[in-house]
Design a protein around this motif. Structure first.
Motif, PDB file in Angstrom:
ATOM      1  N   GLU A 102       0.816  -1.200  -0.114  1.00 18.77           N
ATOM      2  CA  GLU A 102       0.131  -0.058   0.009  1.00 18.77           C
ATOM      3  C   GLU A 102       0.968   1.430  -0.237  1.00 18.77           C
ATOM      4  O   GLU A 102       0.602   2.386  -0.640  1.00 18.77           O
ATOM      5  CB  GLU A 102      -0.845  -0.148   1.245  1.00 18.77           C
ATOM      6  CG  GLU A 102      -1.828   1.142   0.858  1.00 18.77           C
ATOM      7  CD  GLU A 102      -2.775   1.083   2.426  1.00 18.77           C
ATOM      8  OE1 GLU A 102      -3.215   2.041   2.817  1.00 18.77           O
ATOM      9  OE2 GLU A 102      -3.298  -0.046   2.859  1.00 18.77           O
ATOM     10  N   PHE A 103       1.816   1.278   0.828  1.00 21.44           N
ATOM     11  CA  PHE A 103       2.784   2.601   0.901  1.00 21.44           C
ATOM     12  C   PHE A 103       3.474   2.746  -0.642  1.00 21.44           C
ATOM     13  O   PHE A 103       3.560   3.951  -0.802  1.00 21.44           O
ATOM     14  CB  PHE A 103       3.697   2.466   1.964  1.00 21.44           C
ATOM     15  CG  PHE A 103       4.750   3.710   2.018  1.00 21.44           C
ATOM     16  CD1 PHE A 103       4.032   4.807   2.584  1.00 21.44           C
ATOM     17  CD2 PHE A 103       5.953   3.525   1.533  1.00 21.44           C
ATOM     18  CE1 PHE A 103       4.899   5.981   2.794  1.00 21.44           C
ATOM     19  CE2 PHE A 103       6.732   4.655   1.864  1.00 21.44           C
ATOM     20  CZ  PHE A 103       6.320   5.797   2.084  1.00 21.44           C
ATOM     21  N   LEU A 104       4.050   1.665  -1.051  1.00 22.31           N
ATOM     22  CA  LEU A 104       4.739   1.800  -2.535  1.00 22.31           C
ATOM     23  C   LEU A 104       3.523   2.331  -3.556  1.00 22.31           C
ATOM     24  O   LEU A 104       4.026   3.300  -4.171  1.00 22.31           O
ATOM     25  CB  LEU A 104       5.201   0.680  -2.809  1.00 22.31           C
ATOM     26  CG  LEU A 104       6.164   0.736  -3.989  1.00 22.31           C
ATOM     27  CD1 LEU A 104       7.378   1.680  -4.112  1.00 22.31           C
ATOM     28  CD2 LEU A 104       6.823  -0.758  -4.562  1.00 22.31           C
ATOM     29  N   SER A 153       1.166   4.080  -3.084  1.00 27.41           N
ATOM     30  CA  SER A 153       0.715   5.477  -2.915  1.00 27.41           C
ATOM     31  C   SER A 153       1.792   6.397  -3.059  1.00 27.41           C
ATOM     32  O   SER A 153       1.640   7.316  -3.789  1.00 27.41           O
ATOM     33  CB  SER A 153       0.461   5.673  -1.369  1.00 27.41           C
ATOM     34  OG  SER A 153       0.168   6.713  -0.915  1.00 27.41           O
ATOM     35  N   SER A 154       3.045   6.160  -2.540  1.00 31.65           N
ATOM     36  CA  SER A 154       4.330   7.074  -2.874  1.00 31.65           C
ATOM     37  C   SER A 154       4.460   7.150  -4.204  1.00 31.65           C
ATOM     38  O   SER A 154       4.847   8.172  -4.614  1.00 31.65           O
ATOM     39  CB  SER A 154       5.215   6.542  -2.067  1.00 31.65           C
ATOM     40  OG  SER A 154       5.762   5.519  -2.208  1.00 31.65           O
TER      41      SER A 154
END
Length: 168
Positions: A24-26, A28-29
């Motif tokens: 999720e973080f990758l 998103s970023s």
């Protein structure tokens, strides 16, 4: 562009699967998939020699990273080097490798996979040599026992702040 239609389809599948597998973080970023490059864009951008940070693992499990030149051919990364280089020895014992190419905060290409060594006897060697000479005017044969490290990527993540600037 030397990629076949099949190479292009395979690379696009890998890029799409990589987005699906990303955490999720990758996602998103990297603003996936809106700011991801397509296979065609990636192939067009990676023509010639590109400098990448190549990470290998020693026999003791220690990470090593170094800036190296890289060729992209038929949807795969190839690193021109010599058989006696430390990175070649690392790949022989522990084939896990990663590489990253980036331009400031505007472009990032990250790949993780397995490396293999292609020597003079490999059927792709002459083609890679021609690409190397065309791109840099150099031949790995003049460096000693020249070889190419080939990456079979498990994932490839891309980020382009302005993806429309990368032609297909």
């Amino acid at each position: 562009m030397k990629e076949t239609a099949e190479d292009l389809e395979q690379l696009q599948r890998l890029l799409d699967q990589s987005i699906e597998q990303a955490g999720e973080f990758l996602r998103s970023s990297f603003q996936m998939p809106q700011h991801s490059l397509s296979a065609r864009q990636l192939i067009c951008y990676l023509q010639g020699i590109q400098t990448v940070a190549l990470a290998t693992v020693t026999a003791k499990g220690l990470p090593r990273v170094a800036p190296v030149g890289s060729l992209f051919f038929r949807g795969r990364f190839y690193i021109p080097t010599i058989a006696t280089a430390a990175r070649t020895r690392h790949v022989m014992k522990q084939p896990a490798i990663s590489l990253t190419h980036f331009v400031g905060n505007d472009l990032a290409i990250i790949a993780h996979g397995r490396g293999s060594i292609l020597g003079l006897e490999h059927d792709e060697f002459e083609t890679l040599e021609a690409l190397q000479r065309e791109s840099s005017g150099q031949s790995v044969r003049t460096w000693g026992e020249g070889v190419y490290l080939r990456m079979e990527a498990d994932v490839v993540y891309t980020f382009a702040r302005y993806p429309q600037r990368y032609p297909e």
